[in-house]
Design a protein around this motif. Sequence first.
Motif, PDB file in Angstrom:
ATOM      1  N   SER A   1       0.877 -17.677   2.709  1.00 53.77           N
ATOM      2  CA  SER A   1       0.184 -16.392   2.750  1.00 53.77           C
ATOM      3  C   SER A   1       0.235 -15.779   4.142  1.00 53.77           C
ATOM      4  N   ILE A   2      -0.071 -16.566   5.162  1.00 53.61           N
ATOM      5  CA  ILE A   2      -0.094 -16.047   6.540  1.00 53.61           C
ATOM      6  C   ILE A   2       1.288 -15.561   6.957  1.00 53.61           C
ATOM      7  N   VAL A   3       2.320 -16.345   6.652  1.00 58.26           N
ATOM      8  CA  VAL A   3       3.691 -15.972   7.018  1.00 58.26           C
ATOM      9  C   VAL A   3       4.102 -14.673   6.315  1.00 58.26           C
ATOM     10  N   CYS A   4       3.815 -14.594   5.021  1.00 55.08           N
ATOM     11  CA  CYS A   4       4.214 -13.400   4.256  1.00 55.08           C
ATOM     12  C   CYS A   4       3.425 -12.167   4.684  1.00 55.08           C
ATOM     13  N   LEU A   5       2.154 -12.343   4.993  1.00 55.70           N
ATOM     14  CA  LEU A   5       1.352 -11.206   5.453  1.00 55.70           C
ATOM     15  C   LEU A   5       1.841 -10.695   6.808  1.00 55.70           C
TER      16      LEU A   5
ATOM     17  N   PRO B   1       5.194  -0.655  -2.521  1.00 50.33           N
ATOM     18  CA  PRO B   1       3.862  -0.582  -1.901  1.00 50.33           C
ATOM     19  C   PRO B   1       3.041  -1.850  -2.105  1.00 50.33           C
ATOM     20  N   TYR B   2       2.049  -1.994  -1.278  1.00 50.76           N
ATOM     21  CA  TYR B   2       1.074  -3.092  -1.373  1.00 50.76           C
ATOM     22  C   TYR B   2       1.706  -4.478  -1.312  1.00 50.76           C
ATOM     23  N   THR B   3       2.725  -4.646  -0.474  1.00 60.03           N
ATOM     24  CA  THR B   3       3.337  -5.977  -0.358  1.00 60.03           C
ATOM     25  C   THR B   3       2.428  -6.969   0.361  1.00 60.03           C
ATOM     26  N   TYR B   4       1.357  -6.484   0.945  1.00 61.25           N
ATOM     27  CA  TYR B   4       0.402  -7.384   1.583  1.00 61.25           C
ATOM     28  C   TYR B   4      -0.651  -7.873   0.581  1.00 61.25           C
ATOM     29  N   SER B   5      -0.726  -7.220  -0.582  1.00 57.65           N
ATOM     30  CA  SER B   5      -1.743  -7.617  -1.562  1.00 57.65           C
ATOM     31  C   SER B   5      -1.118  -7.888  -2.926  1.00 57.65           C
ATOM     32  N   ASP B   6      -1.196  -6.910  -3.845  1.00 53.96           N
ATOM     33  CA  ASP B   6      -0.746  -7.154  -5.215  1.00 53.96           C
ATOM     34  C   ASP B   6       0.743  -7.486  -5.308  1.00 53.96           C
ATOM     35  N   SER B   7       1.571  -6.867  -4.447  1.00 58.80           N
ATOM     36  CA  SER B   7       3.035  -6.997  -4.562  1.00 58.80           C
ATOM     37  C   SER B   7       3.626  -8.055  -3.642  1.00 58.80           C
TER      38      SER B   7
END
Length: 401
Positions: free
Chosen positions: A23-27, A267-273
């Motif tokens: 999660s941290i890396v992707c965010l 869009p929203y690649t930090y959350s839903d996507s």
Amino acid sequence: MLQKFKKMDAPILMIIFMLMIISIVCLYSSTHGTKFEGHHIKMLAFYVLGFGAVFAITLVDYRLLVKYALYIYFFGLLTLLAANFFGGNINNASGWINLGVFSIQPAELFKLVLIIFLASVLIKRGKAKLEFWRDVVPIGLMTFVPFSFVMLQNDLGNAMAYVVILIGLLWIGNIKASHALIGFVIIAVVVGGGIKLYTVYHDSIYDYLDKIGRAHWAERFDPWLVPEKATAKASWHTDNAKLAIGSGGITGKGFMEGTSVQSGRVPYTYSDSIFVLIAEEFGFVGSSVLLLLYFILIHRMILIALESKERAGPYIIVGIVSMYLYQVFENIGAFIGLMPLTGITLPFISYGGTSLLINMASIGLIMSIKVHGQEVDDDILAPASGDQKKRSAFGRKQAKA
């Protein structure tokens, strides 16, 4: 206290830690250089709080929560009502309550509340088959109330999670085979008929939804059911998501090299996507590793349920497993064309404080069941009948083994 911590399931803790790293890396990759930069640090802080919640809840006997489940249920309904009347709007969902420092989403919290409440209802039935009018209908109504509240908040994803949790717990709660078959047929007819009617009378339905201010519902279902009639706006998200996922290939384009994601076309690649980012930058291999971690996590939960010596624990675990399976399948399925886009988060990976803390609290409950589930002391659930003091089917099978 130390002895309780030693009984915690180490593999589950390791899996959660690995999901945290992912999660941290992707965010970081998703938000670097954008107005959301720094979300990975906030997520790390949420994880620290989450692990604290896991260890704290582990020390609490989960049967205390089951004992007071009715009060917890009504408290949860009050938070949903508060969100309906006073909630703010984030990403088209109106169920957010601003607490100043951060916002909470009661609809996320209620998933865990519902699991505990339904478990408390089902354990009172013991080994008896669930009766339709006495058991199934009241349980369904108690689920339909929060479902309605959350639908009014325009949060289809969490509302459907309640239905999946209900189905999972009714199944494990010893529903009659005839009732299960009837329910399956009704669901199949309603869903199949609804899809058919939607595709045939799409224009009329869209006009009606537009009149009542719910045109965005059609925009979520059009790319899934009638892509040829979907507007460019409606299909923009899912079309670009599919292209990004496909472009990742076997091993992906590499960390921070996902052009579709980095360009903002998804869009929203930090959350839903966020799964789209994982698939594009780390490919089929990275996506498979993530799914394998989910599989092992759920497998460990089921093993804990099988080892439990009483009923409340296994019921809670089945509810949590149902919740996780739905969220993973719905989130990923929405971006590969299997499900409609509902805005549900990917457990432990998507950015979101409320979502993560609820998921971590769920892990804490799993750990509490692991630690306290071997103690056959149903007096904590008093008043209890003689039948309630018997071991669950899970415990008896394990004891015979």
